[in-house]
Design an enzyme around this catalytic site. Sequence first.
Site, PDB file in Angstrom:
ATOM      1  N   ARG A   1     -13.158  -1.462  -2.389  1.00  0.00           N
ATOM      2  CA  ARG A   1     -12.015  -0.597  -2.715  1.00  0.00           C
ATOM      3  C   ARG A   1     -10.701  -1.323  -2.411  1.00  0.00           C
ATOM      4  O   ARG A   1      -9.769  -1.307  -3.219  1.00  0.00           O
ATOM      5  CB  ARG A   1     -12.150   0.705  -1.923  1.00  0.00           C
ATOM      6  CG  ARG A   1     -11.003   1.696  -1.967  1.00  0.00           C
ATOM      7  CD  ARG A   1     -10.732   2.285  -3.316  1.00  0.00           C
ATOM      8  NE  ARG A   1      -9.932   1.399  -4.141  1.00  0.00           N
ATOM      9  CZ  ARG A   1      -9.351   1.729  -5.294  1.00  0.00           C
ATOM     10  NH1 ARG A   1      -9.505   2.930  -5.787  1.00  0.00           N
ATOM     11  NH2 ARG A   1      -8.638   0.878  -5.971  1.00  0.00           N
TER      12      ARG A   1
ATOM     13  N   CYS B   1       0.858  -1.198   0.000  1.00  0.00           N
ATOM     14  CA  CYS B   1       0.000   0.000   0.000  1.00  0.00           C
ATOM     15  C   CYS B   1       0.890   1.243   0.000  1.00  0.00           C
ATOM     16  O   CYS B   1       0.593   2.251  -0.636  1.00  0.00           O
ATOM     17  CB  CYS B   1      -0.896   0.028   1.232  1.00  0.00           C
ATOM     18  SG  CYS B   1      -1.883  -1.445   1.506  1.00  0.00           S
TER      19      CYS B   1
ATOM     20  N   HIS C   1       0.967   5.152  -1.422  1.00  0.00           N
ATOM     21  CA  HIS C   1       0.230   5.990  -0.458  1.00  0.00           C
ATOM     22  C   HIS C   1       1.055   6.391   0.758  1.00  0.00           C
ATOM     23  O   HIS C   1       0.516   6.472   1.859  1.00  0.00           O
ATOM     24  CB  HIS C   1      -1.034   5.275  -0.016  1.00  0.00           C
ATOM     25  CG  HIS C   1      -2.065   5.131  -1.095  1.00  0.00           C
ATOM     26  ND1 HIS C   1      -2.799   6.203  -1.571  1.00  0.00           N
ATOM     27  CD2 HIS C   1      -2.479   4.059  -1.806  1.00  0.00           C
ATOM     28  CE1 HIS C   1      -3.636   5.774  -2.518  1.00  0.00           C
ATOM     29  NE2 HIS C   1      -3.446   4.483  -2.689  1.00  0.00           N
TER      30      HIS C   1
ATOM     31  N   CYS D   1      -7.549  -2.514  -4.783  1.00  0.00           N
ATOM     32  CA  CYS D   1      -6.163  -2.108  -4.497  1.00  0.00           C
ATOM     33  C   CYS D   1      -5.250  -3.331  -4.536  1.00  0.00           C
ATOM     34  O   CYS D   1      -4.192  -3.303  -5.153  1.00  0.00           O
ATOM     35  CB  CYS D   1      -6.059  -1.458  -3.115  1.00  0.00           C
ATOM     36  SG  CYS D   1      -6.567   0.262  -3.076  1.00  0.00           S
TER      37      CYS D   1
END
Lengths: 202, 290
Positions: free
Chosen positions: B247, B199, B203, B251
Amino acid sequence: MNNKYLITAATLLALPMGSALADAKFDKMMQDSFRSVGIASVDRLKQDAAQKYCSDPAVLAGKGNPKQAESIQKANMATIKQPADGKYIGDWKAGERVAQSGRGATWTDKADAANGGGCYNCHQINKAELSYGNIGPSLWNYGKLRGYSKEVVTYTWNRIYNSKAYNVCSNMPRFGHFNLLTEKQMQDVMALLLDPNSPVNQ
Amino acid sequence: MRQHWTRGALIVSSLFVLQACTTLEPPKKAAAPAPAPQAAASAAPAGAPTAEIEKYRAMIADGNPSDLYEMAGEELWKKAMGPKNATLEKCDLGLGPGVVKGVYAVLPKYFKDTNKVQDLESRIVTCMERLQGFDGKEIIAGSFGKGKRKDVEAIVAYVVANSKGATINVSVKHPKEKEMYELGKKSFFYQAGPMDFSCASCHADPGKRIRLQDLPDLTQQKGAALGWGAWPAYRVSSGTFWTMQYRLNDCYRQQRFPEPIYISDDTIAVSMYMAVTANGGKMAAPGLKR
């Protein structure tokens, strides 16, 4: 005095045990939380040395062990294969298509489908393309700025093949190392960056 | 997605307009600022194209099709269903039985009756099991937009809409909450798969974007409040309402990971990490996303 030693010993013991327990809990959570779908099997959760090293937020913040980083980079460098036919520069037009496509390797992709490089996801490349990302550096005028020497060509090939050979926690996928791109696709992307006739170098 | 298009011809036609706008190609006149040659090696600046996207978002912000899901969800909440022929009106989502208002701002949280930290979706499934007698395993084995999971999604829209404007206030007081947060943080940074992504690859830095899509820095309060606070959302490009579980599923797909199991601990842990980091921000969901 004795007490002090005891406490120190207990602390030393407790720390690794605590983190081992946390690791075991984490591993169990991961194991129980994912399932294999299509080509994306649960085996993908296994980490190699680079992935393991770069999963530590402290390392990402620049607090890693430089010796460890160097040894992982070295190991990655050793895996790089130069193009079998000795050619580094393919067709920049085909390279542009590889750079544009972000497809491949997900659980909805077929094993025999051609992957894309997804280069524009993170890099500015051809200026005609306005939709580009900024996770990686701009590659506009790549060859024009760096020249077309053997060193630049080999370095670029190696970077595309296995970016972690130079920067252990590079965000760039290891396209050759993990067979994400074929040798021909890499040659074509090389041309996009390093053919003097490529629009990138105008 | 297609099923919802049948809900009204008006909606269908308006969605076509929305869909036509989703290529994210800004007008040619809005050319990116030309970087100086010496700047070519540094990160490309975010500029005019992202401003165009902001305009586009503002343009479609009025009339979020999530409304349809909210209405369906409210009906489902109040309708007696399942083997036990019961409604969900006694479901405790975290602020007491039947309380919907503001509850999404305190989730995920620890629930004594299950002895688990749960997010909204896992909690709704628990209530469907315990109050209505449905089989949670079927919902977990199902797919997004289908069967009972489709009902969960509508109920999510209803619950989430009732937290709009609430301040995100997720607790880490209970040891299991603290542990879930730590596991989620670890997972957030866990690199794996053929692209070495986690992630954090996308991010964990401010000002980054993929193509023209801005990426919130979910490791900082500001970015997390923006990211966590805008989901669940109506996704124009797919013509469907996406819950947080949906979501996260996408991802992980793009990370080239194996598929996360619906409402599995990892998905709840990562949600916990994002939500706690977002504490103090405002819930703006259901959002509207390209």
